[in-house]
Design a protein around this motif. Structure first.
Motif, PDB file in Angstrom:
ATOM      1  N   ALA A  24      48.150  49.743  43.347  1.00  0.00           N
ATOM      2  CA  ALA A  24      47.730  49.289  44.674  1.00  0.00           C
ATOM      3  C   ALA A  24      47.927  50.353  45.757  1.00  0.00           C
ATOM      4  N   LEU A  25      48.571  51.478  45.380  1.00  0.00           N
ATOM      5  CA  LEU A  25      48.864  52.487  46.393  1.00  0.00           C
ATOM      6  C   LEU A  25      47.594  53.214  46.821  1.00  0.00           C
ATOM      7  N   ALA A  26      47.446  53.358  48.102  1.00  0.00           N
ATOM      8  CA  ALA A  26      46.354  54.151  48.688  1.00  0.00           C
ATOM      9  C   ALA A  26      44.975  53.645  48.311  1.00  0.00           C
ATOM     10  N   GLN A  27      44.876  52.375  47.922  1.00  0.00           N
ATOM     11  CA  GLN A  27      43.569  51.810  47.609  1.00  0.00           C
ATOM     12  C   GLN A  27      42.949  51.227  48.874  1.00  0.00           C
ATOM     13  N   ASP A  28      41.661  51.452  49.036  1.00  0.00           N
ATOM     14  CA  ASP A  28      40.953  50.845  50.150  1.00  0.00           C
ATOM     15  C   ASP A  28      40.426  49.465  49.787  1.00  0.00           C
ATOM     16  N   ALA A  29      40.468  49.124  48.499  1.00  0.00           N
ATOM     17  CA  ALA A  29      39.945  47.838  48.037  1.00  0.00           C
ATOM     18  C   ALA A  29      41.021  47.068  47.292  1.00  0.00           C
ATOM     19  N   VAL A  30      40.929  45.760  47.395  1.00  0.00           N
ATOM     20  CA  VAL A  30      41.729  44.879  46.557  1.00  0.00           C
ATOM     21  C   VAL A  30      40.827  44.431  45.409  1.00  0.00           C
ATOM     22  N   LYS A  31      41.169  44.845  44.208  1.00  0.00           N
ATOM     23  CA  LYS A  31      40.358  44.504  43.043  1.00  0.00           C
ATOM     24  C   LYS A  31      41.005  43.348  42.285  1.00  0.00           C
ATOM     25  N   ILE A  32      40.221  42.303  42.066  1.00  0.00           N
ATOM     26  CA  ILE A  32      40.692  41.140  41.324  1.00  0.00           C
ATOM     27  C   ILE A  32      39.839  41.015  40.067  1.00  0.00           C
ATOM     28  N   GLY A  33      40.475  41.130  38.911  1.00  0.00           N
ATOM     29  CA  GLY A  33      39.764  40.985  37.645  1.00  0.00           C
ATOM     30  C   GLY A  33      39.732  39.524  37.233  1.00  0.00           C
ATOM     31  N   LEU A  34      38.541  38.973  37.083  1.00  0.00           N
ATOM     32  CA  LEU A  34      38.379  37.560  36.727  1.00  0.00           C
ATOM     33  C   LEU A  34      37.886  37.497  35.286  1.00  0.00           C
ATOM     34  N   VAL A  69      37.580  43.137  49.369  1.00  0.00           N
ATOM     35  CA  VAL A  69      37.863  42.419  48.132  1.00  0.00           C
ATOM     36  C   VAL A  69      36.736  42.672  47.135  1.00  0.00           C
ATOM     37  N   GLU A  70      37.112  43.154  45.962  1.00  0.00           N
ATOM     38  CA  GLU A  70      36.136  43.387  44.894  1.00  0.00           C
ATOM     39  C   GLU A  70      36.482  42.475  43.720  1.00  0.00           C
ATOM     40  N   LEU A  71      35.594  41.526  43.425  1.00  0.00           N
ATOM     41  CA  LEU A  71      35.804  40.599  42.309  1.00  0.00           C
ATOM     42  C   LEU A  71      35.062  41.139  41.084  1.00  0.00           C
ATOM     43  N   ILE A  72      35.810  41.428  40.037  1.00  0.00           N
ATOM     44  CA  ILE A  72      35.224  41.977  38.808  1.00  0.00           C
ATOM     45  C   ILE A  72      35.251  40.881  37.743  1.00  0.00           C
ATOM     46  N   VAL A  73      34.087  40.293  37.445  1.00  0.00           N
ATOM     47  CA  VAL A  73      33.999  39.178  36.502  1.00  0.00           C
ATOM     48  C   VAL A  73      33.680  39.722  35.108  1.00  0.00           C
ATOM     49  N   LYS A  74      34.511  39.367  34.124  1.00  0.00           N
ATOM     50  CA  LYS A  74      34.332  39.808  32.746  1.00  0.00           C
ATOM     51  C   LYS A  74      34.278  38.615  31.800  1.00  0.00           C
ATOM     52  N   ASP A  75      33.378  38.664  30.831  1.00  0.00           N
ATOM     53  CA  ASP A  75      33.200  37.596  29.846  1.00  0.00           C
ATOM     54  C   ASP A  75      34.034  37.892  28.605  1.00  0.00           C
ATOM     55  N   ASP A  76      35.001  37.003  28.307  1.00  0.00           N
ATOM     56  CA  ASP A  76      35.815  37.199  27.103  1.00  0.00           C
ATOM     57  C   ASP A  76      35.329  36.342  25.930  1.00  0.00           C
ATOM     58  N   THR A  77      34.255  35.588  26.128  1.00  0.00           N
ATOM     59  CA  THR A  77      33.626  34.721  25.114  1.00  0.00           C
ATOM     60  C   THR A  77      34.578  33.656  24.564  1.00  0.00           C
ATOM     61  N   GLY A  78      35.722  33.468  25.214  1.00  0.00           N
ATOM     62  CA  GLY A  78      36.701  32.505  24.724  1.00  0.00           C
ATOM     63  C   GLY A  78      37.501  33.007  23.540  1.00  0.00           C
ATOM     64  N   THR A  79      37.578  34.334  23.362  1.00  0.00           N
ATOM     65  CA  THR A  79      38.264  34.948  22.213  1.00  0.00           C
ATOM     66  C   THR A  79      39.478  35.726  22.692  1.00  0.00           C
ATOM     67  N   ALA A  80      40.658  35.401  22.168  1.00  0.00           N
ATOM     68  CA  ALA A  80      41.909  35.966  22.681  1.00  0.00           C
ATOM     69  C   ALA A  80      41.965  37.484  22.573  1.00  0.00           C
ATOM     70  N   ASP A  81      41.509  38.048  21.466  1.00  0.00           N
ATOM     71  CA  ASP A  81      41.548  39.502  21.310  1.00  0.00           C
ATOM     72  C   ASP A  81      40.688  40.199  22.361  1.00  0.00           C
TER      73      ASP A  81
END
Length: 390
Positions: A24-34, A69-81
Motif C-alpha cells: 500500500a506504500l506510495a500507491q495512488d490507487a486502492v486496489k481491491i481484488g474480488l 478505487v480499482e476493483l479487479i474482478v476475477k473468476d475462480d469458477t468455484g474451484t479452490a485451487d
C-alpha cells in the motif's frame, strides 16, 4: 524434489511477505481484488456480489481517502485451487490493498493462509462456515455465519410445536453447520431429528426425498447453496412431496430471492430463516433494491448481494480511518464497526471479526404478482453461537 518444493515455498513466502509489507506504500490507487465464481454451478453468487460491489462504487464514488478505487474482478469458477492461485497473483503481482468475495467455504479456506502470510485483509462476502474467521486474523466477514441462522431457527421451530424433523443438507462445511446447529437447538426444544446429507456437486435429491416420503416427518428442513434451490424444488414436486403434508422449511438459501420467482406456486408458504430479504421494509433497503435493479435490469438482489454491498462499505469506511492504508491497520479499523445496512442494523464483532445481525423468520407470499420472502418475526442482534460458546 522435496528440497525444490521447500525452496519454491520459501520464495513464495518471501514474495508474499514483501508484497504485504509494502503493497500500500506510495500507491495512488486502492486496489481491491474480488475473487468470485462468475462461471460454473455457483455463478449466481458471483454475479450478485459483483453487481452489488459495482453498485456501491457507483453510488459512493470511485475514490476513498483521496485515492482512486480499482476493483479487479476475477473468476475462480468455484474451484479452490484456482482461488488460491488468483489470490497469489493479486497479492504479489497486482499488490492489492485487500482481497474479497469468496463464494464458497473451500475457496475462503484455501486463501486464508495467504492472507495471513502477506498481511492482506480478506473480506468474506459469501462463505458462511463458522470456522472461516478462525483460519486467519486478517479475515473479516460481512455475509453470515450459518449457525447464527440455523440455531435460532431450530429453537423457533420447536416453539411452534413441531416434534419431528428430517434435515437434508449439502455435504460440505456450511451444510454440516446447519445440520449440527439446527439439530442441537431443535432437540433442546424437545424435538426429534434425523439427518441426511447430499453431494455438493451435481446433486440428485430424488433418492433422499424418497426416504423423507417414506419416513413422513412433520417437517423437512433443507440447506443447499445459493442458486441450487430451484433444482431441489423441481425434484420435491416430482416426488409428490408438495402434496404429502410435510412442511417444507429451510435456511434462506432455499428460497433465494435471485431465483424465487422461477419456482412458481410450489414455493408459496415455505418458511425460512435468513438475515436478508429483498422485501425487507426499510428506507435503506428500498433504495438498495431500486438502485440494484436499475443497474442490473432483470436481476433482483439476494442475500449474496447485500453481503457484497456491505463488504464494500466496511472496506470504504475502514480505508477512510486508515487514510488508505491496508494491512493490520485496515483490519483493526473494521473491527467493531457498526452501521445500518439494507438488511437492518449490523456490526463487526471486534473479537471474532464476524458479523452480528438480525435473523428474520419469513414466509413465501405473492406480492404484486411476484414471490417474496415476507418477514414476520425478528430475532435481533444474533452472534455466531458456536464462537459465543467458546
Amino acid at each position: 524434489m522435496t528440497i525444490r518444493r521447500t525452496v519454491l515455498k520459501g520464495m513464495l513466502g518471501l514474495a508474499l511477505a514483501a508484497s504485504g509489507s509494502g503493497a500500500a506504500l506510495a500507491q495512488d490507487a486502492v486496489k481491491i481484488g474480488l475473487i468470485l465464481p462468475m462461471t460454473g454451478p455457483f455463478a449466481s453468487t458471483g454475479r450478485q456480489i459483483a453487481a452489488a460491489a459495482n453498485l456501491y462504487i457507483q453510488e459512493k464514488g470511485a475514490t476513498v481517502a483521496g485515492k482512486k478505487v480499482e476493483l479487479i474482478v476475477k473468476d475462480d469458477t468455484g474451484t479452490a485451487d484456482v482461488t488460491r492461485r488468483i489470490a497469489q497473483e493479486l497479492i504479489v503481482n497486482d499488490k492489492v490493498t485487500a482481497i474479497a468475495g469468496f463464494g464458497l467455504t473451500p475457496l475462503a479456506l484455501a486463501t486464508a493462509p495467504l492472507a495471513t502470510q502477506a498481511k492482506t485483509p480478506m473480506v468474506v462476502m459469501a462463505a458462511a462456515t463458522a470456522i472461516i474467521t478462525e483460519r486467519s486474523p486478517f479475515i473479516v466477514r460481512t455475509s453470515q455465519v450459518v449457525p447464527q441462522i440455523a440455531a435460532p431457527f431450530g429453537t423457533w421451530i420447536a416453539k411452534q410445536g413441531t416434534k419431528r424433523v428430517i434435515t437434508i443438507v449439502s455435504d460440505f462445511g456450511p451444510g454440516h453447520d446447519v445440520e449440527s446447529s439446527f439439530s442441537e437447538a431443535f432437540k433442546a426444544g424437545g424435538g426429534q431429528v434425523e439427518n441426511i446429507r447430499v453431494p455438493l456437486q451435481n446433486p440428485d435429491f430424488s433418492p433422499f426425498l424418497q426416504r423423507v416420503a417414506d419416513a413422513k416427518p412433520e417437517a423437512l428442513l433443507v440447506f443447499v447453496p445459493s442458486g441450487v434451490g430451484a433444482q431441489f424444488m423441481k425434484q420435491f414436486v416430482e416426488r409428490g412431496l408438495d402434496k404429502s403434508g410435510i412442511k417444507l422449511i429451510g435456511t434462506g438459501d432455499l428460497t433465494d430471492d435471485d431465483i424465487l420467482n422461477g419456482m412458481g406456486d410450489v414455493a408459496l408458504g415455505v418458511i425460512t430463516a435468513q438475515h436478508y430479504s429483498a422485501s425487507h421494509d426499510s428506507p435503506e433497503n428500498k433504495a438498495f433494491v431500486e438502485g440494484f435493479k436499475k443497474a442490473n435490469p432483470g436481476l433482483r438482489p439476494n442475500f449474496m448481494a447485500v453481503g457484497g454491498y456491505d463488504g464494500m462499505h466496511a472496506l470504504y469506511e475502514g480505508l477512510k480511518k486508515t487514510k488508505g492504508e491496508g494491512g493490520q491497520a485496515l483490519v483493526d479499523a473494521m473491527k467493531g464497526m457498526s452501521w445500518t445496512s439494507p438488511r437492518g442494523p449490523i456490526s463487526i464483532d471486534p473479537e471474532t471479526r464476524d458479523i452480528i445481525q438480525n435473523v428474520y423468520i419469513r414466509k413465501v407470499e405473492r406480492v404484486n404478482g411476484e414471490l417474496y420472502n415476507q418477514e414476520f418475526e425478528t430475532i435481533p442482534n444474533v452472534k455466531d453461537p458456536t464462537k459465543a460458546k467458546k
